[in-house]
Design an enzyme around this catalytic site. Structure first.
Site, PDB file in Angstrom:
ATOM      1  N   LYS A  82      43.373  44.731  43.085  1.00  0.00           N
ATOM      2  CA  LYS A  82      43.432  43.927  44.310  1.00  0.00           C
ATOM      3  C   LYS A  82      44.182  44.691  45.391  1.00  0.00           C
ATOM      4  O   LYS A  82      45.189  45.356  45.117  1.00  0.00           O
ATOM      5  CB  LYS A  82      44.128  42.605  43.981  1.00  0.00           C
ATOM      6  CG  LYS A  82      44.121  41.552  45.072  1.00  0.00           C
ATOM      7  CD  LYS A  82      44.712  40.261  44.513  1.00  0.00           C
ATOM      8  CE  LYS A  82      44.770  39.144  45.538  1.00  0.00           C
ATOM      9  NZ  LYS A  82      45.276  37.886  44.941  1.00  0.00           N
ATOM     10  N   SER A 155      42.791  33.861  45.850  1.00  0.00           N
ATOM     11  CA  SER A 155      42.587  34.932  46.804  1.00  0.00           C
ATOM     12  C   SER A 155      42.019  36.191  46.150  1.00  0.00           C
ATOM     13  O   SER A 155      41.594  37.116  46.845  1.00  0.00           O
ATOM     14  CB  SER A 155      43.927  35.293  47.457  1.00  0.00           C
ATOM     15  OG  SER A 155      44.850  35.795  46.482  1.00  0.00           O
ATOM     16  N   SER A 179      45.067  31.824  42.222  1.00  0.00           N
ATOM     17  CA  SER A 179      44.260  32.909  42.778  1.00  0.00           C
ATOM     18  C   SER A 179      43.654  33.855  41.758  1.00  0.00           C
ATOM     19  O   SER A 179      42.850  34.712  42.133  1.00  0.00           O
ATOM     20  CB  SER A 179      45.091  33.711  43.785  1.00  0.00           C
ATOM     21  OG  SER A 179      45.331  32.936  44.930  1.00  0.00           O
TER      22      SER A 179
END
Length: 465
Positions: A82, A155, A179
């Site tokens: 990420k 996210s 997330s």
């Protein structure tokens, strides 16, 4: 093997075939890079693709295998992280235009550990702004590969989409209120949200540090556990990282005999939409068929903490962002601007009340695990999450806590969870469920996940890309 087979091979299969010489890390890495080149323009999962670096990693791994060296299951395996995880010399945006040109001078601990394990780093994965609820309007949104009109989760959406579509073998995400779990449920991916402190967050851009965790996202529970073992453990650069080592990969036979799974029909099913309820009940039946003891329980309410999540997270995030907010508030997107702005009206008494509720929930949950091994719950109470519907819910302060009532409270308590695909809604979009365990019992989550996935094939379904 064809391209699809290479890109959807498991970590165990790749490790075996690399060791025997049947497969080449370079060959597998090239297949992934070609797939990224083909799919990423439409899905926007990657922010940065490290083609040259990845091929260099793969050649190094290939040379080591040729000398009979093996660093472990991740050696030569293509993985992505990420884009809030620091990578030396590589831009790390955290989904924020303010940080578009930020280039870290060191690797996050989790990246150092992936490199030490011999993994091939393919690139950085897209996310919502600052790991919040929405994308910054200047950056592209990740597209759900199952149905482009549906939400991809937040996210760690880029991590889930890249993993689901074979653009990496596994990935790293982070979770502050759901997330890892919501992108996994929206994309038919398996995600391990570890115990708070199990994985170092040194070199990871924070959202709310007392809630943040970094964890693996993969296409199976076994693969996720391989990654967790590589990245977890104590870290002298992170005093919050727990000292306990993660047990080895011996997940055992796919049985659940004697495992006590708690289920609260009222908490898990009241107000839950029919497709989600069906997936949860089917998962429960599968575990029972595998020998688990299903124990009806009464769980502590999660709605209070879900309602307080925005207040608490906003206050912690305001500290994280104090160098750029409110001084550069115009450069933030709507969600983060409103979240951070609201923090300045929060009092010390507000935080004290939430902290007290947090401790009470933690204690009550710990009491449940005196006689339970796992708890089964939905991830989201709603299905049919089109982009329009999710956006409406996201900015509805009355409705949003309900959406995250099964995720955010377990960030407050710090308990580990595993999310797995368990079915689909009427539009062909995946629906997942989660298991919650006592602190530091990720091994049991992985064993339970492997057992479930040995009896079902939801995790083997692939999006139509």
């Amino acid at each position: 093997m064809g391209d699809i087979d290479l890109c959807y091979a498991s970590i165990s299969d790749l490790s075996r075939d690399f060791g025997s010489g049947k497969l080449s890390p370079v060959e597998v890495t090239r297949a992934h890079l070609e797939r990224i080149d083909r799919l990423n323009p439409g899905l926007q999962a990657y922010t940065t693709v490290l083609e040259e670096d990845a091929l260099a990693d793969a050649r190094r791994a290939e040379e080591e295998f040729s000398r009979g060296e093996c660093r472990g299951p991740l050696h030569g395996v293509p993985i992505a992280v990420k884009d809030l995880v620091y990578t030396e010399g590589i831009p790390t945006t955290a989904g924020m235009p303010i940080h578009r040109n930020f280039v870290p001078t060191y690797d996050a601990t989790v990246v150092s550990r992936l490199r030490r394990a011999g993994a091939v780093l393919l690139g950085k994965l897209n996310l919502t702004e600052a790991a919040g609820g929405d994308y910054h309007p200047d950056f592209p949104a990740v597209v759900n590969p199952w149905n482009s009109s549906y939400w991809a989760g937040a996210s760690s959406s880029g991590s889930a989409v890249a993993t689901a579509t074979g653009m990496c073998t596994a990935s790293l995400g982070s979770d502050t209120g759901g997330s890892i779990r919501t992108p996994c449920t929206m994309n038919a991916v398996t995600g391990l949200k570890p115990t708070w402190g199990r994985v170092s967050v040194h070199g990871v851009f924070g959202m709310a540090p007392s809630l943040d965790v970094v964890g693996p996202m993969a296409r199976s529970a076994e693969d996720a556990y391989h990654v967790l073992r590589a990245i977890a453990g104590p870290d002298e650069n992170d005093p919050t990282a727990v000292m306990a080592e993660v047990p080895d990969n011996s997940l055992g036979t796919p049985e659940m005999e004697g495992t006590r799974i708690g289920f609260d029909p009222k908490a898990a099913l009241d107000g839950v939409e029919p497709d989600v309820a069906r997936v949860v009940c089917d998962a429960l039946a599968t575990f029972e068929s595998l020998g688990a003891d299903i124990c009806e329980v009464s769980l502590p309410s999660t709605m209070g903490l879900a309602s307080d999540w925005g207040t608490y997270t906003g206050a912690e995030a305001a500290v994280v962002h104090e160098e750029t907010f409110p001084s550069r508030s115009a450069e933030y997107g709507r969600f983060m601007r409103e979240l951070l702005g609201s923090a300045y009206a929060v009092s010390g008494m507000d935080i004290a009340r939430i902290e007290n509720d947090r401790r009470v929930f933690f204690g009550m949950l710990a009491g449940q695990f005196e006689y339970l091994d796992l708890i089964l719950l939905p991830v989201l109470p709603v299905g049919d999450l089109t982009l329009d519907r999710f956006t409406q819910l996201l900015y509805d302060t009355d409705e949003l806590p309900n959406v995250f009532r099964f995720t955010a409270p377990f960030n407050f308590s710090g308990n580990p969870t595993i999310t797995m695909p368990g079915g689909f809604d009427g539009s062909g979009v995946p629906i997942g469920f989660q298991l919650v365990a006592r602190h530091l019992d990720e091994l049991l989550l992985a064993k339970a996940g492997r057992a479930f996935q040995s009896a079902t094939n939801w995790h083997l379904r692939r999006p139509p890309v």
